[in-house]
Design a protein around this motif. Structure first.
Motif, short mmCIF file in Angstrom:
data_model
loop_
_atom_site.label_atom_id
_atom_site.label_comp_id
_atom_site.label_asym_id
_atom_site.label_seq_id
_atom_site.Cartn_x
_atom_site.Cartn_y
_atom_site.Cartn_z
N LEU A 1 0.72 -1.17 0.05
CA LEU A 1 0.03 0.02 -0.01
C LEU A 1 0.77 1.39 0.06
O LEU A 1 1.98 1.33 0.59
CB LEU A 1 -0.97 -0.04 1.16
N SER A 2 0.45 2.39 -0.37
CA SER A 2 1.16 3.63 -0.69
C SER A 2 0.00 4.75 -0.20
O SER A 2 -0.85 4.72 -0.12
CB SER A 2 1.53 3.84 -1.92
N CYS A 3 0.86 5.74 0.76
CA CYS A 3 0.07 6.73 1.06
C CYS A 3 0.77 8.13 0.70
O CYS A 3 1.99 8.23 1.16
CB CYS A 3 -0.23 6.77 2.60
N VAL A 4 0.53 9.07 -0.08
CA VAL A 4 0.94 10.13 -0.46
C VAL A 4 0.39 11.53 0.41
O VAL A 4 -0.93 11.38 0.40
CB VAL A 4 0.81 10.53 -2.14
N ALA A 5 1.34 12.17 0.93
CA ALA A 5 0.85 13.32 1.90
C ALA A 5 1.00 14.49 0.88
O ALA A 5 2.09 14.48 0.33
CB ALA A 5 1.65 13.38 3.09
N SER A 6 0.00 15.46 0.91
CA SER A 6 0.05 16.61 0.15
C SER A 6 -0.54 17.66 1.13
O SER A 6 -0.81 17.76 2.16
CB SER A 6 -0.68 16.42 -1.18
N GLY A 7 -0.20 18.78 0.50
CA GLY A 7 -0.52 20.12 1.36
C GLY A 7 0.39 20.59 2.11
O GLY A 7 1.62 20.76 1.81
N ARG A 8 0.30 20.89 3.49
CA ARG A 8 1.45 21.45 4.22
C ARG A 8 2.15 20.40 4.84
O ARG A 8 1.83 19.96 6.12
CB ARG A 8 0.85 22.26 5.45
N THR A 9 3.07 20.02 3.98
CA THR A 9 4.07 18.74 4.47
C THR A 9 5.47 19.35 4.90
O THR A 9 6.12 20.24 3.99
CB THR A 9 3.97 17.80 3.58
N ASN A 10 6.25 18.58 5.53
CA ASN A 10 7.67 18.95 5.61
C ASN A 10 8.10 17.54 6.32
O ASN A 10 7.17 16.55 6.45
CB ASN A 10 8.00 19.99 6.38
N SER A 11 9.47 17.52 6.58
CA SER A 11 9.79 16.32 7.11
C SER A 11 9.47 15.98 8.72
O SER A 11 9.89 14.97 9.11
CB SER A 11 11.35 16.37 7.18
N GLN A 12 9.06 17.18 9.28
CA GLN A 12 8.59 17.07 10.74
C GLN A 12 7.22 16.37 11.03
O GLN A 12 6.33 17.03 11.68
CB GLN A 12 8.86 18.49 11.36
N TYR A 13 6.78 15.37 10.70
CA TYR A 13 5.47 14.73 10.90
C TYR A 13 5.79 13.37 10.72
O TYR A 13 6.60 12.84 10.30
CB TYR A 13 4.59 15.31 9.83
N ALA A 14 4.83 12.64 11.28
CA ALA A 14 4.83 10.99 11.39
C ALA A 14 3.55 10.66 10.53
O ALA A 14 2.79 11.49 10.46
CB ALA A 14 4.69 10.58 12.74
N MET A 15 3.69 9.48 10.03
CA MET A 15 2.48 8.75 9.21
C MET A 15 2.52 7.29 9.77
O MET A 15 3.60 6.78 10.34
CB MET A 15 2.89 8.94 7.84
N GLY A 16 1.28 6.89 9.40
CA GLY A 16 1.16 5.64 9.77
C GLY A 16 -0.08 4.91 9.27
O GLY A 16 -0.82 5.65 8.34
N TRP A 17 -0.33 3.49 9.57
CA TRP A 17 -1.36 2.81 9.11
C TRP A 17 -2.27 2.38 10.10
O TRP A 17 -1.74 2.04 11.13
CB TRP A 17 -0.78 1.60 7.96
N PHE A 18 -3.43 2.47 9.86
CA PHE A 18 -4.43 1.59 10.72
C PHE A 18 -5.34 0.77 9.83
O PHE A 18 -5.41 1.10 8.68
CB PHE A 18 -5.60 2.64 11.37
N ARG A 19 -6.05 -0.23 10.40
CA ARG A 19 -7.04 -1.11 9.48
C ARG A 19 -8.31 -1.16 10.22
O ARG A 19 -8.17 -1.21 11.46
CB ARG A 19 -6.48 -2.29 9.20
N GLN A 20 -9.44 -1.55 9.44
CA GLN A 20 -10.64 -1.44 9.86
C GLN A 20 -11.48 -2.77 9.37
O GLN A 20 -11.93 -2.32 8.05
CB GLN A 20 -11.56 -0.25 9.96
N PRO A 21 -11.33 -3.97 9.90
CA PRO A 21 -12.33 -4.87 9.23
C PRO A 21 -13.70 -4.58 9.21
O PRO A 21 -14.16 -3.75 10.03
CB PRO A 21 -12.12 -6.18 10.12
N GLN A 22 -14.56 -5.22 8.47
CA GLN A 22 -15.97 -4.83 8.43
C GLN A 22 -16.69 -5.28 9.90
O GLN A 22 -16.33 -6.27 10.27
CB GLN A 22 -16.55 -5.70 7.43
N GLY A 23 -17.23 -4.20 10.40
CA GLY A 23 -18.01 -4.50 11.47
C GLY A 23 -17.10 -4.35 12.71
O GLY A 23 -17.63 -4.69 13.94
N LYS A 24 -15.83 -3.99 12.68
CA LYS A 24 -15.03 -3.99 13.84
C LYS A 24 -14.41 -2.66 13.90
O LYS A 24 -14.74 -1.63 13.25
CB LYS A 24 -13.97 -5.11 13.74
#
Length: 122
Positions: free
Chosen positions: A20-43
């Motif tokens: 999977l890929s995630c692109v950040a746009s807008g007010r971005t710089n190197s001083q931020y963190a990114m991550g992944w969550f997931r949500q199964p159906q109904g959970k």
């Protein structure tokens, strides 16, 4: 404000790999963190992995350690989630999230993308 766009979801078989890929746009710089969550159906939406774009060790949920790897491309403002040995229980909508603080990302209080569906057939 940062905008996040995920891609790469799809239908795979158990044991397959997917990135999977995630692109950040807008007010971005190197001083931020990114991550992944997931949500199964109904959970609930649960933490998967996170890292700071400036470096440092990533963090993972126990359920994906050894199978999933998060990586980043600072120049492209992009994070990736490399998923190996996928299981049917990995099927979910995967969401990207970002915040200046890694702990905020890990707790699920950052901004969110729209999500990308991962389906794993047995």
């Amino acid at each position: 404000q940062v905008q996040l766009t995920e891609s790469g979801g799809g239908l795979v078989q158990a044991g397959d790999s997917l990135t999977l890929s995630c692109v950040a746009s807008g007010r971005t710089n190197s001083q931020y963190a990114m991550g992944w969550f997931r949500q199964p159906q109904g959970k609930t939406r649960d933490f998967v992995a996170a890292m700071h774009m400036s470096g440092g060790s990533p963090t993972y949920a126990d359920s994906v350690k050894g199978r999933f790897t998060i990586s980043r491309d600072k120049e492209k403002h992009t994070i990736y989630l490399h998923m190996n040995a996928l299981k049917p229980e990995d099927a979910a909508v995967y969401y990207c999230t970002a915040d200046p603080r890694l702990t905020t990302v890990e707790k699920g209080f950052g901004v969110w993308g729209q999500g990308t569906q991962v389906t794993v057939s047995s």
